[in-house]
Design a protein around this motif. Structure first.
Motif, PDB file in Angstrom:
ATOM      1  N   ASP A   2      -4.056   3.937   6.646  1.00  0.00           N
ATOM      2  CA  ASP A   2      -3.315   2.951   5.848  1.00  0.00           C
ATOM      3  C   ASP A   2      -3.126   3.454   4.429  1.00  0.00           C
ATOM      4  O   ASP A   2      -3.713   4.435   4.001  1.00  0.00           O
ATOM      5  N   ASP A   3      -2.279   2.719   3.710  1.00  0.00           N
ATOM      6  CA  ASP A   3      -1.817   3.220   2.427  1.00  0.00           C
ATOM      7  C   ASP A   3      -2.952   3.453   1.420  1.00  0.00           C
ATOM      8  O   ASP A   3      -2.991   4.453   0.728  1.00  0.00           O
ATOM      9  N   LYS A   7      -4.874   7.328  -0.651  1.00  0.00           N
ATOM     10  CA  LYS A   7      -4.916   7.658  -2.081  1.00  0.00           C
ATOM     11  C   LYS A   7      -6.247   8.266  -2.470  1.00  0.00           C
ATOM     12  O   LYS A   7      -7.282   7.900  -1.912  1.00  0.00           O
ATOM     13  N   GLU A 164       2.618   8.611  -1.318  1.00  0.00           N
ATOM     14  CA  GLU A 164       1.578   7.638  -0.953  1.00  0.00           C
ATOM     15  C   GLU A 164       0.346   7.723  -1.857  1.00  0.00           C
ATOM     16  O   GLU A 164      -0.530   6.871  -1.799  1.00  0.00           O
ATOM     17  N   TYR A 165       0.275   8.717  -2.737  1.00  0.00           N
ATOM     18  CA  TYR A 165      -0.817   8.790  -3.715  1.00  0.00           C
ATOM     19  C   TYR A 165      -0.548   7.911  -4.950  1.00  0.00           C
ATOM     20  O   TYR A 165      -1.398   7.782  -5.820  1.00  0.00           O
TER      21      TYR A 165
END
Ligand SMILES: O=C(O)CCC(=O)C(=O)O
Ligand SMILES: [Fe+2]
Length: 389
Positions: A2-3, A7, A164-165
């Motif tokens: 997931d997002d 990170k 996505e980071y």
């Protein structure tokens, strides 16, 4: 995945310190100013400035033409430029990149938008202030003790790539064009970093052909992975306040970059960046060259090349009359558990001993962020004490 798990986690935070741009615009009490004033032994002093001036007469950072390096002027020119790059990496660790193909408009837009961000009132900038425990956002870094001397600068630190980071809550919404400008600039500069790393790999690695082809390909991929992730540190160095002398202030303490490869844009036409080549010596200024990007070898590239390329100590000094802005784009491997260590056959001949430990990017960055900026102290801890060296 997931997002949020993609990170990088919070990697460390700084102790809270005053906003320097506000201090510079107001009246400074001697007690506050004292936290920034340095003597010759902690980075300030006219002697260092004089050494920089003297060194500048003899030496200046090499210039690499990326278009030529990519073969736009034919094979001979390409080879010449590849040798220039090799010498720049081996002898300097720092160079200016011209003809890099980043559209002028992309550079002009990011310059205008970062200047416009810092020109906002403090309360608006603080809409993207760092949170407790994290480095992203507007604030400071590397303050680990209430006693240490402070840098005369504020910064905005953002993870930019892969998308996505990003934590968009730290990306300014004013000026309205900021996000689009930074996004475009980030992608363009990442492409430059990938080209440079690939060219470095060709300079460094095994000769092509024979059974070594696969191995060579793997090594080239390893080096280009150093541009997989990118973060930017946007630095704002206010002009020196009247109560101080510019050479008693340091904008950014001497350090090497804890990443693969940095590409820096000197936004202001004001000098400030200085480097110290291996073995000490004087500080050499890196003059702003219109349209150029300043490249420098980071710690991880030093580790991977087993010390053949060195990350070089650099710092930013403060101008007596003008503020200065710079945008450092740090390229690094992804923040996962992959361990990075020296490529041992980089010389193409025999086994050489590993001079550095193998470490995961996240662990290394955490180590750096929990320390005071102090030259190459952390890289020294990465070295393996090999009795034969
Ligand atoms: O402002 C500069 O020229 C240097 C910035 C820098 O070294 C950094 O952000 O790591
Ligand atoms: Fe740096």
């Amino acid at each position: 995945m997931d997002d949020t798990s993609a990170k990088p986690r919070n990697l460390g935070a700084s102790l809270p310190v005053p906003n320097v741009q506000e201090l510079a615009g107001g009246e400074l009490t001697p007690a506050v100013l004292d936290r920034y004033l340095r003597g010759a032994d902690d980075g300030g002093g006219a002697a260092a400035a004089a050494a920089a001036a003297a060194a500048a007469e003899e030496e200046s950072v090499p210039v690499v033409d990326l278009g030529r390096l990519l073969g736009q002027d034919g094979g001979v020119a390409q080879e010449e430029e590849a040798s220039r790059l090799r010498a720049a990496c081996e002898e300097w660790g720092f160079f200016q990149v011209v003809n890099h193909g980043v559209p002028e408009q992309a550079i002009e837009d990011v310059k205008a938008d970062v200047e416009a961000f810092f020109a906002l009132p403090l309360a608006e900038k603080q809409a993207v202030a760092q949170g407790p425990g994290g480095i992203e956002g507007y604030g400071q870094a590397f303050v680990v003790s209430p006693e240490q001397k402070l840098d005369w600068a504020d910064m905005l630190f953002l993870s930019t790539l892969p998308p996505e980071y990003r934590s968009l809550n730290f990306w300014p919404s004013r000026p309205a064009t900021f996000r689009a400008s930074l996004e475009r600039y980030a992608g363009e500069v990442q492409r430059v970093a990938a080209h440079l790393l690939r060219a470095m790999a060709r300079n460094l690695l095994l000769p092509a052909g024979g059974g070594l082809k696969q191995q060579r390909k793997g090594q080239e991929e390893l080096l280009t992975r150093l541009a997989a992730a990118q973060a930017v540190r946007i630095n704002y160095y206010p002009a020196c306040p009247e109560e101080a002398h510019a050479d008693q202030l340091v904008g950014l303490s001497p350090h090497s970059d804890a990443v693969g490869l940095t590409l820096l844009l000197q936004v202001s036409p004001v000098a400030g960046l200085q480097i110290r080549r291996g073995g000490g010596g004087g500080w050499i200024p890196v003059e702003p060259l219109p349209g150029a990007l300043v490249a420098n070898v980071g710690d991880l590239l030093e580790v991977i090349t087993n010390g053949r390329y060195r990350s070089i100590e650099h710092r930013a000094v403060v101008d007596a009359r003008h503020h200065r802005v710079s945008v450092a784009a740090f390229h690094n491997a992804m923040f996962d558990d992959t361990p990075y260590g020296p490529i041992l056959n980089a010389s193409g001949g025999g086994e050489e001993p590993a001079r550095y430990r193998t470490i995961a990017v996240e662990d290394y960055v955490k180590l750096v962020l929990s320390s005071k900026l102090q030259g190459k102290n952390i890289m020294d801890a990465m070295k393996i004490n090999n009795p034969t060296h």
